[in-house]
Design a protein around this motif. Structure first.
Motif, mmCIF file in Angstrom:
data_model
loop_
_atom_site.group_PDB
_atom_site.id
_atom_site.type_symbol
_atom_site.label_atom_id
_atom_site.label_comp_id
_atom_site.label_asym_id
_atom_site.label_seq_id
_atom_site.Cartn_x
_atom_site.Cartn_y
_atom_site.Cartn_z
ATOM 1 N N GLY A 403 0.800 -1.218 0.000
ATOM 2 C CA GLY A 403 0.000 0.000 0.000
ATOM 3 C C GLY A 403 0.831 1.265 0.000
ATOM 4 N N PHE A 404 2.145 1.166 -0.216
ATOM 5 C CA PHE A 404 3.000 2.347 -0.309
ATOM 6 C C PHE A 404 4.196 2.018 -1.187
ATOM 7 C CE2 PHE A 404 4.625 0.087 3.430
ATOM 8 C CZ PHE A 404 5.975 -0.001 3.138
ATOM 9 N N SER A 405 4.946 3.052 -1.564
ATOM 10 C CA SER A 405 6.187 2.893 -2.317
ATOM 11 C C SER A 405 7.292 3.638 -1.588
ATOM 12 C CB SER A 405 6.039 3.457 -3.738
ATOM 13 O OG SER A 405 5.104 2.725 -4.483
ATOM 14 N N PHE A 406 8.516 3.342 -1.937
ATOM 15 C CA PHE A 406 9.630 4.142 -1.456
ATOM 16 C C PHE A 406 9.696 5.418 -2.285
ATOM 17 C CE2 PHE A 406 11.586 -0.127 -0.323
ATOM 18 C CZ PHE A 406 11.244 -0.017 1.016
ATOM 19 N N VAL A 407 10.111 6.514 -1.666
ATOM 20 C CA VAL A 407 10.189 7.807 -2.330
ATOM 21 C C VAL A 407 11.617 8.314 -2.261
ATOM 22 C CG1 VAL A 407 9.396 10.202 -2.313
ATOM 23 C CG2 VAL A 407 7.795 8.355 -1.783
ATOM 24 N N ALA A 408 12.145 8.771 -3.409
ATOM 25 C CA ALA A 408 13.490 9.332 -3.456
ATOM 26 C C ALA A 408 13.474 10.707 -2.788
ATOM 27 C CB ALA A 408 13.954 9.439 -4.902
ATOM 28 N N GLU A 409 14.261 10.856 -1.740
ATOM 29 C CA GLU A 409 14.282 12.097 -0.981
ATOM 30 C C GLU A 409 15.657 12.739 -1.021
ATOM 31 O OE1 GLU A 409 12.815 11.584 2.963
ATOM 32 O OE2 GLU A 409 10.764 11.223 2.299
ATOM 33 N N ALA A 410 15.697 14.018 -0.681
ATOM 34 C CA ALA A 410 16.957 14.756 -0.621
ATOM 35 C C ALA A 410 17.819 14.169 0.507
ATOM 36 C CB ALA A 410 16.669 16.234 -0.379
ATOM 37 N N PRO A 411 19.144 14.325 0.401
ATOM 38 C CA PRO A 411 19.861 15.105 -0.610
ATOM 39 C C PRO A 411 20.100 14.304 -1.882
ATOM 40 C CG PRO A 411 21.418 14.222 0.956
ATOM 41 C CD PRO A 411 20.054 13.821 1.463
ATOM 42 N N ALA A 412 20.340 15.038 -2.976
ATOM 43 C CA ALA A 412 20.675 14.397 -4.234
ATOM 44 C C ALA A 412 22.070 13.780 -4.143
ATOM 45 C CB ALA A 412 20.617 15.421 -5.370
ATOM 46 N N GLY A 413 22.317 12.794 -4.998
ATOM 47 C CA GLY A 413 23.639 12.167 -5.017
ATOM 48 C C GLY A 413 23.560 10.734 -5.498
ATOM 49 N N ASN A 414 24.705 10.101 -5.527
ATOM 50 C CA ASN A 414 24.784 8.702 -5.949
ATOM 51 C C ASN A 414 24.648 7.793 -4.748
ATOM 52 O OD1 ASN A 414 25.256 9.332 -8.666
ATOM 53 N ND2 ASN A 414 27.426 9.667 -8.248
ATOM 54 N N GLY A 415 23.966 6.682 -4.922
ATOM 55 C CA GLY A 415 23.755 5.760 -3.826
ATOM 56 C C GLY A 415 23.937 4.318 -4.251
ATOM 57 N N LYS A 416 23.729 3.431 -3.317
ATOM 58 C CA LYS A 416 23.979 2.015 -3.586
ATOM 59 C C LYS A 416 23.086 1.160 -2.712
ATOM 60 C CE LYS A 416 28.153 1.246 -4.154
ATOM 61 N NZ LYS A 416 29.554 1.329 -3.672
#
Length: 481
Positions: A403-416
């Protein structure tokens, strides 16, 4: 729901999951039985004390052992009771499950009649302590495989490596083969026949019985059951060759920086056989180092290298994956939907496909130096989701039932993202349950080290001890402003 960014924990993974047991303790018991005061001159060996010195230098110089990590029992100290006390008391007290224990023995080997009924051929394999003969030729004065096995029961959960530079042969003559001195070769076998029985031990055994009877993660022995182990000019041939292959890196035949037991045997056997061809008595039986259990992929690498560990910095997933053993690479495919590049506010899902049946753990490594558990969380447990993943099928996190999704949040950048699948049911429940709220893990390095220790311990759930079966996969992503 947060979808955190970047990978500042790459260095931590090199110390944790990447370098097997990098933070685990390590202890070594080194036994050299050469001087036998109750036996005749022809039974004396000059090499074991030198072998122990060589092993000490190797462990301290290449595998990062400190002097306090090593206990040495040589000649007068290599009595039966002192050996058993060290295995049953010192090693269990100085280590805990997940640690590495090395037990090295250089000296005579022999066989005695089996009294427990657990040997098909009626013979127990033995080490010969230096106080053997004080009560006459008594089988009880030898250290049998049964006794060693009972002592090693005190070390459950440790990674136990047993190295034996001695003979356990059943086919040789009952008289001690005399020392040879020809063409500059001073050669002597390390076998002491037991004369306290009327039984003539003349049949070969097709398995290494000591390795079969004792509970070890890995056993390296100098020779096959029907062969002799040899010393020359005050040093064991097997020990010389073992140290040469490991310390010089020459046994790393594919040049990948790791030495497996298969590579080590492939390095050692031609050298011991070449030496053997120069000694007539050796040529008859040959001289073939052996390993048991037959886990040819087992990697012989230090828990703590003598040189400082070179950690990886930055956010390159290639750097992190390079330090994982080959068997753990590329077995989990990690996809990010709708893609690996996002803007702040985008909704995302993860799809994972594993080559192994097992149980999934999914972590996010963040640019801010944070570590967040994405699966399984408290909400997953409440929904009855165990993280079970079947080989070559796809698992989606979160799936529509959440019933939900993950949301891309600040700060911007590269992740893993880091995905771990444990084929064996490794107990990680307490670690995961304590960090299941999508909040950054407080002691991130402690968390990684603890998972590393549990994954790189000895699995005792099967009939033969082995490494835990698990795999890891990585996926980089980018969050744009």
């Amino acid at each position: 729901m947060k979808f955190l960014s970047a990978a500042a924990l790459a260095a931590g993974l090199c110390l944790g999951l990447g370098a097997t047991q990098a933070q685990a303790a390590q202890k070594a018991l080194l036994i050299g039985a050469g001087e036998y005061p109750y036996l005749p001159p022809k039974a004396q060996l000059s090499g074991p004390a030198n072998d122990v010195r060589a092993m000490t230098q190797f462990l301290e110089g290449y595998w990062g052992f400190s002097k306090s990590d090593i206990r040495i029992l040589v000649d007068g100290d290599a009595s039966k009771q002192k050996i058993l006390n060290a295995i049953q008391s010192w090693l269990p007290g100085a280590t805990q499950p997940g640690d590495r224990v090395i037990i090295y023995y250089s000296g005579h080997g022999s066989q005695i009649p089996d009294t427990s009924g657990d040997e098909e051929d009626g013979k127990d394999e033995t080490f010969v302590p230096t106080d053997f003969g004080r009560n006459g030729d008594q089988a009880s004065d030898m250290l049998s495989d049964d006794e060693i096995g009972r002592a090693l029961n005190m070390l459950k959960g440790r990674e136990v490596i047993l190295i034996a530079d001695s003979c356990h042969s059943g086919t040789i003559n009952r008289d001690i083969v005399p020392g040879l001195a020809k063409d500059g070769i001073d050669a002597r076998p390390r076998y002491l026949p037991f004369s306290g029985s009327s039984t003539f031990f003349a049949d070969a055994r097709d398995v290494e019985p000591l390795a079969r009877e004792v509970d070890t993660h890995l056993n390296l022995s100098a020779a096959l059951p029907h062969q002799l182990a040899w010393e020359t000019n005050g040093s064991g041939i097997f020990t010389q060759t073992l140290i040469q292959g490991l310390s010089s890196g020459q046994a790393d035949q594919n040049g990948n920086g790791r030495i497996t037991t298969a590579e080590l045997l492939n390095f050692m056997r031609p050298k011991t056989e070449a030496w053997c061809q120069g000694v007539e008595q050796c040529r008859e039986l040959q001289f073939t180092p052996n390993v048991s259990p037959r886990n040819e992929a087992f990697v012989l690498q230090p828990v703590r290298p003598a040189e400082p560990v070179q950690t990886v910095t930055g956010d390159s997933s290639e750097d992190v994956s390079d330090v994982l053993p080959e068997r753990e690479r590329d077995k989990i495919a990690v996809r990010i939907l709708p893609g690996a590049m996002h803007e702040i506010g985008d909704e995302v899902q993860f799809q994972l496909t594993s080559e192994l049946d097992g149980y999934l753990t999914l972590l996010d490594l963040t640019a801010e130096g944070k570590l967040v558990l994405l699966f399984p969380t408290d909400e997953d447990r409440a929904a009855g989701k165990t993280g079970k993943i079947r080989a070559n099928s796809t698992l989606t996190v979160p799936d529509p039932s959440y019933g939900f999704s993950f949301v891309a949040e600040a700060p911007a950048g590269n992740g893993k993202l880091l995905a771990i699948v444990t084929q064996d049911r490794v107990d990680l429940e307490d670690l995961l349950a304590a960090n299941g709220t999508f909040e950054p893990i407080d002691d991130k390095m402690g968390f990684i080290k603890e998972i590393s220790g549990r994954l790189n311990t000895v699995w005792t759930g099967d009939t033969t001890n082995r490494s835990v079966s698990w795999a890891a996969g990585y996926k980089e992503y980018e969050i744009r402003p």
